[in-house]
Design a protein around this motif. Sequence first.
Motif, PDB file in Angstrom:
ATOM      1  N   VAL A 118       0.846  -1.192   0.000  1.00 36.92           N
ATOM      2  CA  VAL A 118       0.000   0.000   0.000  1.00 36.92           C
ATOM      3  C   VAL A 118       0.883   1.244   0.000  1.00 36.92           C
ATOM      4  O   VAL A 118       2.065   1.183   0.354  1.00 36.92           O
ATOM      5  CB  VAL A 118      -0.940   0.032   1.229  1.00 36.92           C
ATOM      6  N   PRO A 119       0.331   2.398  -0.371  1.00 38.57           N
ATOM      7  CA  PRO A 119       1.126   3.628  -0.311  1.00 38.57           C
ATOM      8  C   PRO A 119       1.441   4.008   1.128  1.00 38.57           C
ATOM      9  O   PRO A 119       0.670   3.696   2.043  1.00 38.57           O
ATOM     10  CB  PRO A 119       0.208   4.683  -0.950  1.00 38.57           C
ATOM     11  N   ASP A 120       2.564   4.660   1.315  1.00 40.00           N
ATOM     12  CA  ASP A 120       2.842   5.259   2.615  1.00 40.00           C
ATOM     13  C   ASP A 120       1.736   6.269   2.894  1.00 40.00           C
ATOM     14  O   ASP A 120       1.419   7.106   2.058  1.00 40.00           O
ATOM     15  CB  ASP A 120       4.209   5.954   2.573  1.00 40.00           C
ATOM     16  N   MET A 121       1.136   6.167   4.076  1.00 39.09           N
ATOM     17  CA  MET A 121      -0.020   7.011   4.377  1.00 39.09           C
ATOM     18  C   MET A 121       0.321   8.491   4.518  1.00 39.09           C
ATOM     19  O   MET A 121      -0.563   9.343   4.581  1.00 39.09           O
ATOM     20  CB  MET A 121      -0.712   6.521   5.645  1.00 39.09           C
ATOM     21  N   GLU A 122       1.627   8.813   4.555  1.00 40.23           N
ATOM     22  CA  GLU A 122       2.044  10.214   4.592  1.00 40.23           C
ATOM     23  C   GLU A 122       2.134  10.809   3.188  1.00 40.23           C
ATOM     24  O   GLU A 122       2.401  12.001   3.044  1.00 40.23           O
ATOM     25  CB  GLU A 122       3.406  10.347   5.287  1.00 40.23           C
ATOM     26  N   SER A 123       1.924   9.979   2.177  1.00 35.99           N
ATOM     27  CA  SER A 123       1.990  10.452   0.791  1.00 35.99           C
ATOM     28  C   SER A 123       0.839  11.403   0.482  1.00 35.99           C
ATOM     29  O   SER A 123      -0.199  11.386   1.151  1.00 35.99           O
ATOM     30  CB  SER A 123       1.945   9.267  -0.181  1.00 35.99           C
ATOM     31  N   ARG A 124       1.027  12.204  -0.537  1.00 32.23           N
ATOM     32  CA  ARG A 124      -0.045  13.082  -1.000  1.00 32.23           C
ATOM     33  C   ARG A 124      -0.808  12.359  -2.101  1.00 32.23           C
ATOM     34  O   ARG A 124      -0.254  12.026  -3.140  1.00 32.23           O
ATOM     35  CB  ARG A 124       0.529  14.397  -1.525  1.00 32.23           C
ATOM     36  N   PHE A 125      -2.080  12.124  -1.869  1.00 34.67           N
ATOM     37  CA  PHE A 125      -2.897  11.356  -2.800  1.00 34.67           C
ATOM     38  C   PHE A 125      -3.571  12.292  -3.808  1.00 34.67           C
ATOM     39  O   PHE A 125      -4.160  13.313  -3.417  1.00 34.67           O
ATOM     40  CB  PHE A 125      -3.959  10.555  -2.050  1.00 34.67           C
ATOM     41  N   ARG A 126      -3.492  11.898  -5.072  1.00 38.36           N
ATOM     42  CA  ARG A 126      -4.150  12.624  -6.151  1.00 38.36           C
ATOM     43  C   ARG A 126      -4.877  11.610  -7.039  1.00 38.36           C
ATOM     44  O   ARG A 126      -4.374  10.500  -7.243  1.00 38.36           O
ATOM     45  CB  ARG A 126      -3.152  13.397  -7.011  1.00 38.36           C
TER      46      ARG A 126
ATOM     47  N   PRO B 238     -11.635  15.190  -0.383  1.00 38.47           N
ATOM     48  CA  PRO B 238     -12.753  15.911   0.241  1.00 38.47           C
ATOM     49  C   PRO B 238     -12.701  17.399  -0.099  1.00 38.47           C
ATOM     50  O   PRO B 238     -11.626  17.960  -0.332  1.00 38.47           O
ATOM     51  CB  PRO B 238     -12.520  15.689   1.744  1.00 38.47           C
ATOM     52  N   ALA B 239     -13.861  18.030  -0.141  1.00 36.39           N
ATOM     53  CA  ALA B 239     -13.904  19.462  -0.431  1.00 36.39           C
ATOM     54  C   ALA B 239     -13.187  20.234   0.667  1.00 36.39           C
ATOM     55  O   ALA B 239     -13.300  19.909   1.855  1.00 36.39           O
ATOM     56  CB  ALA B 239     -15.362  19.913  -0.529  1.00 36.39           C
ATOM     57  N   LYS B 240     -12.445  21.250   0.277  1.00 39.25           N
ATOM     58  CA  LYS B 240     -11.724  22.063   1.247  1.00 39.25           C
ATOM     59  C   LYS B 240     -12.699  22.899   2.059  1.00 39.25           C
ATOM     60  O   LYS B 240     -13.659  23.455   1.531  1.00 39.25           O
ATOM     61  CB  LYS B 240     -10.724  22.972   0.536  1.00 39.25           C
ATOM     62  N   LYS B 241     -12.434  22.959   3.345  1.00 33.95           N
ATOM     63  CA  LYS B 241     -13.268  23.757   4.228  1.00 33.95           C
ATOM     64  C   LYS B 241     -12.570  25.069   4.562  1.00 33.95           C
ATOM     65  O   LYS B 241     -11.372  25.222   4.341  1.00 33.95           O
ATOM     66  CB  LYS B 241     -13.563  22.970   5.510  1.00 33.95           C
TER      67      LYS B 241
END
Length: 258
Positions: free
Chosen positions: A10-18, A226-229
């Motif tokens: 799995v990806p490292d959970m600290e990665s930035r997902f796109r 998720p939408a930015k708040k």
Amino acid sequence: MKILVCIKQVPDMESRFRPDASGVWYSEIDMAFRVNEYDEYAIEEAVRLKEKLGGEPELTVLSLGPDRVVEGIKKALAMGCDRGIHVQDSASQLKDPWQIASAIAASARGENYDLIFTGLQSQDRGSAQVGTMVAELLEYSCATTVIGFEYAEGSVTVKRELEGGLRAVVRLKTPALVTCQLGLNQPRYPTLPNIMKAKKKEILTVPVSELLHEEPRTVMAGFYAPAKKGTGVVLEGDVADQVDKLIGILKDKTGLLR
């Protein structure tokens, strides 16, 4: 005795997902990958059992995915597994849990494994379905969320973690499958000598097309962030002033306290 451990990379959970170009999964560009955390507990418990039984059991590690998952298999071999099976699938991200479980079960069927260890769930998809589906397809007894494990000839006794902080003790006849949870053990770090030994261990590659003939039951429809708040507001000053400001914000923004 034969033992199988199923792992996922799995990806490292600290990665930035796109989202990827298709918009149904994440892009792997600039991603770092590792063995799924829950699967490391499964590897460790299987290796401990092998050591407890004097090294007699044959311990196999299996991973389904593209060529990069071989690195995860090598880590499991360095931790103490005997041989690896790579179910080669360049489009594993498009497979649903039913298809993945069907491929694993097809590989395991006929091997007469006494025990199968899996992680509770994968950190990227989090369905927690694959292990139980494998058990169902192979007609194995099954226990999930295992945080304690004991083996006796022909049976295993496990401690399960339930919701609300409750625990249950369950005894299973072998062949059996267990899904492993945080708290079961502390996975070891592979030592340099074992890393060198792992390079000589067998890794069998099997194309997924030889194992899987199941159509998906579910299809990934989309993947998005998720939408930015809005940003938060920091209140400063004396406590009394902060309370007055907070009440004013609640009145203006929510219509409360009127």
